[in-house]
Design a protein around this motif. Structure first.
Motif, PDB file in Angstrom:
ATOM      1  N   THR B  82       0.829  -1.196   0.000  1.00  0.00           N
ATOM      2  CA  THR B  82       0.000   0.000   0.000  1.00  0.00           C
ATOM      3  C   THR B  82       0.868   1.252   0.000  1.00  0.00           C
ATOM      4  OG1 THR B  82      -0.123   0.075   2.405  1.00  0.00           O
ATOM      5  CG2 THR B  82      -1.811  -1.208   1.262  1.00  0.00           C
ATOM      6  N   SER B  83       0.374   2.285  -0.672  1.00  0.00           N
ATOM      7  CA  SER B  83       1.087   3.560  -0.737  1.00  0.00           C
ATOM      8  C   SER B  83       2.582   3.314  -0.995  1.00  0.00           C
ATOM      9  CB  SER B  83       0.889   4.351   0.558  1.00  0.00           C
ATOM     10  OG  SER B  83       1.438   5.639   0.451  1.00  0.00           O
ATOM     11  N   ALA B  84       2.830   2.675  -2.104  1.00  0.00           N
ATOM     12  CA  ALA B  84       4.207   2.268  -2.404  1.00  0.00           C
ATOM     13  C   ALA B  84       5.122   3.472  -2.616  1.00  0.00           C
ATOM     14  CB  ALA B  84       4.209   1.380  -3.651  1.00  0.00           C
ATOM     15  N   HIS B  85       6.348   3.321  -2.200  1.00  0.00           N
ATOM     16  CA  HIS B  85       7.373   4.343  -2.383  1.00  0.00           C
ATOM     17  C   HIS B  85       8.591   3.703  -3.035  1.00  0.00           C
ATOM     18  CE1 HIS B  85       5.279   7.541  -0.284  1.00  0.00           C
ATOM     19  NE2 HIS B  85       4.913   6.644   0.607  1.00  0.00           N
ATOM     20  N   PRO B  86       9.475   4.493  -3.611  1.00  0.00           N
ATOM     21  CA  PRO B  86      10.636   3.928  -4.307  1.00  0.00           C
ATOM     22  C   PRO B  86      11.446   2.941  -3.458  1.00  0.00           C
ATOM     23  CG  PRO B  86      10.430   6.228  -4.878  1.00  0.00           C
ATOM     24  CD  PRO B  86       9.375   5.958  -3.825  1.00  0.00           C
ATOM     25  N   GLU B  87      11.489   3.161  -2.160  1.00  0.00           N
ATOM     26  CA  GLU B  87      12.256   2.243  -1.302  1.00  0.00           C
ATOM     27  C   GLU B  87      11.602   0.875  -1.160  1.00  0.00           C
ATOM     28  OE1 GLU B  87      11.177   5.259  -0.430  1.00  0.00           O
ATOM     29  OE2 GLU B  87      10.242   5.256   1.555  1.00  0.00           O
ATOM     30  N   ASP B  88      10.360   0.763  -1.624  1.00  0.00           N
ATOM     31  CA  ASP B  88       9.682  -0.543  -1.619  1.00  0.00           C
ATOM     32  C   ASP B  88      10.040  -1.362  -2.849  1.00  0.00           C
ATOM     33  OD1 ASP B  88       6.772   1.182  -0.387  1.00  0.00           O
ATOM     34  OD2 ASP B  88       8.311   0.104   0.763  1.00  0.00           O
ATOM     35  N   SER B  89      10.744  -0.742  -3.781  1.00  0.00           N
ATOM     36  CA  SER B  89      11.170  -1.464  -4.979  1.00  0.00           C
ATOM     37  C   SER B  89      12.060  -2.626  -4.565  1.00  0.00           C
ATOM     38  CB  SER B  89      11.936  -0.525  -5.916  1.00  0.00           C
ATOM     39  OG  SER B  89      11.122   0.541  -6.352  1.00  0.00           O
ATOM     40  N   SER B  90      11.672  -3.813  -5.010  1.00  0.00           N
ATOM     41  CA  SER B  90      12.396  -5.018  -4.595  1.00  0.00           C
ATOM     42  C   SER B  90      11.849  -6.205  -5.369  1.00  0.00           C
ATOM     43  CB  SER B  90      12.222  -5.239  -3.085  1.00  0.00           C
ATOM     44  OG  SER B  90      13.062  -6.279  -2.615  1.00  0.00           O
ATOM     45  N   PHE B  91      12.402  -7.358  -5.074  1.00  0.00           N
ATOM     46  CA  PHE B  91      11.927  -8.624  -5.636  1.00  0.00           C
ATOM     47  C   PHE B  91      11.156  -9.328  -4.523  1.00  0.00           C
ATOM     48  CE2 PHE B  91      11.748 -11.585  -8.913  1.00  0.00           C
ATOM     49  CZ  PHE B  91      12.234 -12.838  -8.589  1.00  0.00           C
ATOM     50  N   TYR B  92       9.881  -9.571  -4.750  1.00  0.00           N
ATOM     51  CA  TYR B  92       9.034 -10.207  -3.740  1.00  0.00           C
ATOM     52  C   TYR B  92       8.746 -11.650  -4.176  1.00  0.00           C
ATOM     53  CZ  TYR B  92       8.376  -5.553  -1.840  1.00  0.00           C
ATOM     54  OH  TYR B  92       8.599  -4.306  -1.290  1.00  0.00           O
ATOM     55  N   ILE B  93       8.918 -12.560  -3.252  1.00  0.00           N
ATOM     56  CA  ILE B  93       8.772 -13.983  -3.567  1.00  0.00           C
ATOM     57  C   ILE B  93       7.873 -14.640  -2.524  1.00  0.00           C
ATOM     58  CG2 ILE B  93       9.994 -16.144  -4.094  1.00  0.00           C
ATOM     59  CD1 ILE B  93      12.586 -14.487  -4.199  1.00  0.00           C
ATOM     60  N   CYS B  94       6.968 -15.467  -2.991  1.00  0.00           N
ATOM     61  CA  CYS B  94       6.144 -16.218  -2.060  1.00  0.00           C
ATOM     62  C   CYS B  94       6.582 -17.683  -2.063  1.00  0.00           C
ATOM     63  CB  CYS B  94       4.666 -16.135  -2.422  1.00  0.00           C
ATOM     64  SG  CYS B  94       4.220 -16.998  -3.941  1.00  0.00           S
ATOM     65  N   SER B  95       6.273 -18.369  -1.001  1.00  0.00           N
ATOM     66  CA  SER B  95       6.445 -19.816  -0.998  1.00  0.00           C
ATOM     67  C   SER B  95       5.267 -20.429  -0.264  1.00  0.00           C
ATOM     68  CB  SER B  95       7.762 -20.238  -0.350  1.00  0.00           C
ATOM     69  OG  SER B  95       7.698 -20.111   1.049  1.00  0.00           O
ATOM     70  N   ALA B  96       4.990 -21.654  -0.590  1.00  0.00           N
ATOM     71  CA  ALA B  96       3.835 -22.335  -0.013  1.00  0.00           C
ATOM     72  C   ALA B  96       4.260 -23.675   0.557  1.00  0.00           C
ATOM     73  CB  ALA B  96       2.754 -22.529  -1.072  1.00  0.00           C
TER      74      ALA B  96
END
Lengths: 111, 115
Positions: B82-96
Protein backbone atom coordinates in the motif's frame (compact mmCIF):
# COMPACT_ATOMS: atom_id res chain seq x y z
CA UNK A 1 22.00 -12.68 14.72
CA UNK A 2 22.73 -14.65 11.62
CA UNK A 3 21.65 -18.18 12.33
CA UNK A 4 22.97 -19.75 9.14
CA UNK A 5 26.42 -18.78 7.95
CA UNK A 6 27.31 -19.60 4.35
CA UNK A 7 30.66 -19.56 2.60
CA UNK A 8 32.16 -18.69 0.24
CA UNK A 9 30.30 -15.64 -1.06
CA UNK A 10 31.45 -16.43 -4.57
CA UNK A 11 33.07 -19.38 -6.25
CA UNK A 12 34.60 -19.92 -9.66
CA UNK A 13 35.04 -23.48 -10.90
CA UNK A 14 36.15 -24.95 -14.17
CA UNK A 15 33.78 -27.15 -16.13
CA UNK A 16 33.97 -30.68 -14.84
CA UNK A 17 35.27 -29.62 -11.45
CA UNK A 18 33.70 -29.99 -8.01
CA UNK A 19 31.90 -27.06 -6.43
CA UNK A 20 31.73 -27.05 -2.64
CA UNK A 21 29.65 -24.65 -0.57
CA UNK A 22 29.56 -24.77 3.19
CA UNK A 23 27.04 -23.73 5.80
CA UNK A 24 27.01 -23.65 9.57
CA UNK A 25 24.05 -23.21 11.85
CA UNK A 26 23.59 -22.30 15.46
CA UNK A 27 20.08 -23.32 16.38
CA UNK A 28 20.03 -26.97 17.47
CA UNK A 29 16.24 -27.00 16.99
CA UNK A 30 16.71 -26.91 13.22
CA UNK A 31 15.81 -30.25 11.69
CA UNK A 32 15.49 -29.60 7.97
CA UNK A 33 18.32 -28.38 5.78
CA UNK A 34 17.56 -27.61 2.13
CA UNK A 35 19.68 -26.13 -0.61
CA UNK A 36 18.17 -23.83 -3.21
CA UNK A 37 19.37 -22.73 -6.63
CA UNK A 38 18.35 -19.33 -7.90
CA UNK A 39 18.83 -17.88 -11.37
CA UNK A 40 18.61 -14.10 -11.89
CA UNK A 41 15.04 -12.84 -11.84
CA UNK A 42 13.63 -16.18 -10.72
CA UNK A 43 12.46 -17.65 -7.47
CA UNK A 44 14.59 -20.22 -5.65
CA UNK A 45 14.22 -23.83 -6.67
CA UNK A 46 14.80 -26.70 -4.26
CA UNK A 47 17.86 -28.73 -5.20
CA UNK A 48 18.21 -31.20 -2.41
CA UNK A 49 17.44 -31.39 1.30
CA UNK A 50 18.52 -33.42 4.28
CA UNK A 51 17.37 -34.17 7.79
CA UNK A 52 19.80 -34.67 10.68
CA UNK A 53 19.23 -38.41 10.95
CA UNK A 54 21.49 -39.04 7.93
CA UNK A 55 25.01 -37.84 7.25
CA UNK A 56 24.85 -37.73 3.48
CA UNK A 57 22.31 -37.57 0.70
CA UNK A 58 23.01 -37.78 -2.99
CA UNK A 59 20.79 -36.89 -5.91
CA UNK A 60 22.47 -37.03 -9.28
CA UNK A 61 25.45 -34.68 -9.27
CA UNK A 62 24.39 -33.02 -6.04
CA UNK A 63 25.38 -34.30 -2.60
CA UNK A 64 24.69 -32.90 0.85
CA UNK A 65 27.08 -33.81 3.64
CA UNK A 66 25.79 -33.22 7.14
CA UNK A 67 27.76 -33.10 10.39
CA UNK A 68 25.35 -32.83 13.28
CA UNK A 69 27.98 -32.55 16.02
CA UNK A 70 29.73 -29.70 14.22
CA UNK A 71 26.42 -28.14 13.14
CA UNK A 72 27.65 -27.90 9.60
CA UNK A 73 26.41 -29.03 6.22
CA UNK A 74 27.73 -28.65 2.74
CA UNK A 75 26.70 -28.96 -0.88
CA UNK A 76 28.93 -30.70 -3.38
CA UNK A 77 28.27 -30.33 -7.08
CA UNK A 78 30.15 -32.94 -9.04
CA UNK A 79 31.12 -32.49 -12.69
CA UNK A 80 30.08 -28.81 -12.54
CA UNK A 81 28.63 -27.44 -15.76
CA UNK A 82 28.23 -23.87 -17.06
CA UNK A 83 24.46 -24.33 -16.67
CA UNK A 84 25.04 -24.71 -12.92
CA UNK A 85 26.13 -21.08 -12.75
CA UNK A 86 23.65 -19.51 -10.34
CA UNK A 87 23.31 -18.36 -6.77
CA UNK A 88 23.00 -21.13 -4.20
CA UNK A 89 21.37 -20.70 -0.81
CA UNK A 90 21.48 -23.04 2.11
CA UNK A 91 18.64 -22.83 4.59
CA UNK A 92 17.41 -24.39 7.78
CA UNK A 93 14.09 -24.70 9.53
CA UNK A 94 12.53 -26.24 12.57
CA UNK A 95 9.04 -27.05 13.77
CA UNK A 96 7.71 -23.58 12.95
CA UNK A 97 8.40 -24.22 9.26
CA UNK A 98 10.17 -20.89 8.88
CA UNK A 99 13.20 -21.07 6.63
CA UNK A 100 16.33 -19.19 7.68
CA UNK A 101 18.56 -18.60 4.67
CA UNK A 102 22.28 -18.23 4.35
CA UNK A 103 23.55 -15.18 2.47
CA UNK A 104 24.11 -17.08 -0.74
CA UNK A 105 27.00 -18.16 -2.93
CA UNK A 106 27.39 -16.97 -6.49
CA UNK A 107 28.76 -19.90 -8.46
CA UNK A 108 30.37 -19.36 -11.83
CA UNK A 109 31.37 -22.40 -13.86
CA UNK A 110 33.74 -21.52 -16.66
CA UNK A 111 33.53 -23.53 -19.87
CA UNK B 1 5.42 -31.88 -8.54
CA UNK B 2 4.11 -28.99 -6.48
CA UNK B 3 3.72 -25.77 -8.43
CA UNK B 4 3.28 -22.24 -7.12
CA UNK B 5 2.21 -19.56 -9.54
CA UNK B 6 3.04 -15.95 -8.73
CA UNK B 7 1.67 -12.95 -10.63
CA UNK B 8 2.60 -10.53 -11.92
CA UNK B 9 6.21 -11.33 -12.69
CA UNK B 10 7.02 -7.64 -12.82
CA UNK B 11 5.14 -4.44 -12.17
CA UNK B 12 5.93 -0.74 -12.33
CA UNK B 13 3.77 1.61 -10.33
CA UNK B 14 3.72 5.25 -9.38
CA UNK B 15 4.68 6.38 -5.93
CA UNK B 16 1.66 6.49 -3.63
CA UNK B 17 -0.32 3.80 -5.40
CA UNK B 18 -0.98 0.24 -4.22
CA UNK B 19 0.07 -2.99 -5.86
CA UNK B 20 -1.32 -6.49 -5.35
CA UNK B 21 0.74 -9.63 -5.88
CA UNK B 22 -0.92 -13.04 -6.08
CA UNK B 23 0.48 -16.38 -5.08
CA UNK B 24 -1.39 -19.54 -5.99
CA UNK B 25 -0.65 -23.17 -5.25
CA UNK B 26 -1.81 -24.97 -8.38
CA UNK B 27 -1.83 -28.62 -7.45
CA UNK B 28 -1.79 -28.78 -3.68
CA UNK B 29 -3.39 -27.13 -0.70
CA UNK B 30 -1.08 -24.64 0.96
CA UNK B 31 -1.76 -24.55 4.67
CA UNK B 32 0.96 -21.97 5.14
CA UNK B 33 2.33 -19.35 2.80
CA UNK B 34 5.40 -17.21 3.29
CA UNK B 35 6.30 -13.88 1.75
CA UNK B 36 9.91 -12.86 1.22
CA UNK B 37 11.67 -9.78 0.03
CA UNK B 38 15.00 -9.90 -1.76
CA UNK B 39 17.24 -6.98 -2.63
CA UNK B 40 19.83 -7.32 -5.43
CA UNK B 41 22.66 -9.68 -4.59
CA UNK B 42 21.22 -10.37 -1.17
CA UNK B 43 19.49 -13.25 0.53
CA UNK B 44 15.78 -13.75 1.03
CA UNK B 45 14.32 -12.00 4.04
CA UNK B 46 11.10 -13.38 5.47
CA UNK B 47 8.43 -10.71 5.72
CA UNK B 48 5.45 -12.64 7.01
CA UNK B 49 3.83 -16.01 7.46
CA UNK B 50 0.18 -16.57 6.70
CA UNK B 51 -2.10 -19.45 7.50
CA UNK B 52 -5.36 -19.94 5.68
CA UNK B 53 -8.20 -18.12 7.36
CA UNK B 54 -6.13 -16.36 9.99
CA UNK B 55 -4.16 -13.16 10.30
CA UNK B 56 -0.63 -13.09 9.02
CA UNK B 57 2.31 -13.06 11.40
CA UNK B 58 4.81 -10.39 10.47
CA UNK B 59 8.53 -10.44 11.14
CA UNK B 60 10.06 -7.76 13.26
CA UNK B 61 10.46 -4.51 11.41
CA UNK B 62 7.88 -5.27 8.71
CA UNK B 63 5.00 -2.79 8.64
CA UNK B 64 1.79 -4.80 8.65
CA UNK B 65 -0.27 -1.79 7.58
CA UNK B 66 1.93 -1.29 4.56
CA UNK B 67 2.26 -4.91 3.48
CA UNK B 68 -1.24 -6.37 3.64
CA UNK B 69 -1.42 -10.13 3.41
CA UNK B 70 -4.58 -12.10 2.78
CA UNK B 71 -4.75 -15.88 2.77
CA UNK B 72 -8.43 -16.43 2.11
CA UNK B 73 -8.21 -19.93 0.70
CA UNK B 74 -5.89 -22.93 0.76
CA UNK B 75 -4.66 -22.09 -2.72
CA UNK B 76 -4.37 -18.31 -2.76
CA UNK B 77 -2.48 -15.68 -0.82
CA UNK B 78 -2.07 -12.05 -1.79
CA UNK B 79 0.40 -9.38 -0.78
CA UNK B 80 -0.69 -5.78 -1.25
CA UNK B 81 1.94 -3.09 -1.02
CA UNK B 82 0.00 0.00 0.00
CA UNK B 83 1.09 3.56 -0.74
CA UNK B 84 4.21 2.27 -2.40
CA UNK B 85 7.37 4.34 -2.38
CA UNK B 86 10.64 3.93 -4.31
CA UNK B 87 12.26 2.24 -1.30
CA UNK B 88 9.68 -0.54 -1.62
CA UNK B 89 11.17 -1.46 -4.98
CA UNK B 90 12.40 -5.02 -4.59
CA UNK B 91 11.93 -8.62 -5.64
CA UNK B 92 9.03 -10.21 -3.74
CA UNK B 93 8.77 -13.98 -3.57
CA UNK B 94 6.14 -16.22 -2.06
CA UNK B 95 6.45 -19.82 -1.00
CA UNK B 96 3.83 -22.34 -0.01
CA UNK B 97 3.96 -25.28 2.32
CA UNK B 98 1.49 -28.12 2.03
CA UNK B 99 0.47 -30.72 4.53
CA UNK B 100 3.60 -32.81 3.98
CA UNK B 101 6.41 -31.90 6.30
CA UNK B 102 8.57 -29.03 5.16
CA UNK B 103 7.31 -29.15 1.57
CA UNK B 104 8.19 -25.61 0.50
CA UNK B 105 7.66 -24.52 -3.07
CA UNK B 106 8.60 -21.05 -4.23
CA UNK B 107 6.90 -18.84 -6.73
CA UNK B 108 8.85 -17.25 -9.55
CA UNK B 109 8.93 -13.86 -7.88
CA UNK B 110 7.62 -10.38 -8.66
CA UNK B 111 9.93 -7.50 -9.52
CA UNK B 112 8.31 -4.33 -8.15
CA UNK B 113 9.60 -0.98 -9.31
CA UNK B 114 8.08 2.14 -7.79
CA UNK B 115 8.72 5.34 -9.73
Amino acid sequence: QQQVKQSPQSLIVQKGGISIINCAYENTAFDYFPWYQQFPGKGPALLIAIRPDVSEKKEGRFTISFNKSAKQFSLHIMDSQPGDSATYFCAASGSNYKLTFGKGTLLTVNP
Amino acid sequence: GAVVSQHPSWVICKSGTSVKIECRSLDFQATTMFWYRQFPKQSLMLMATSNEGSKATYEQGVEKDKFLINHASLTLSTLTVTSAHPEDSSFYICSAAGTSNYGYTFGSGTRLTVV
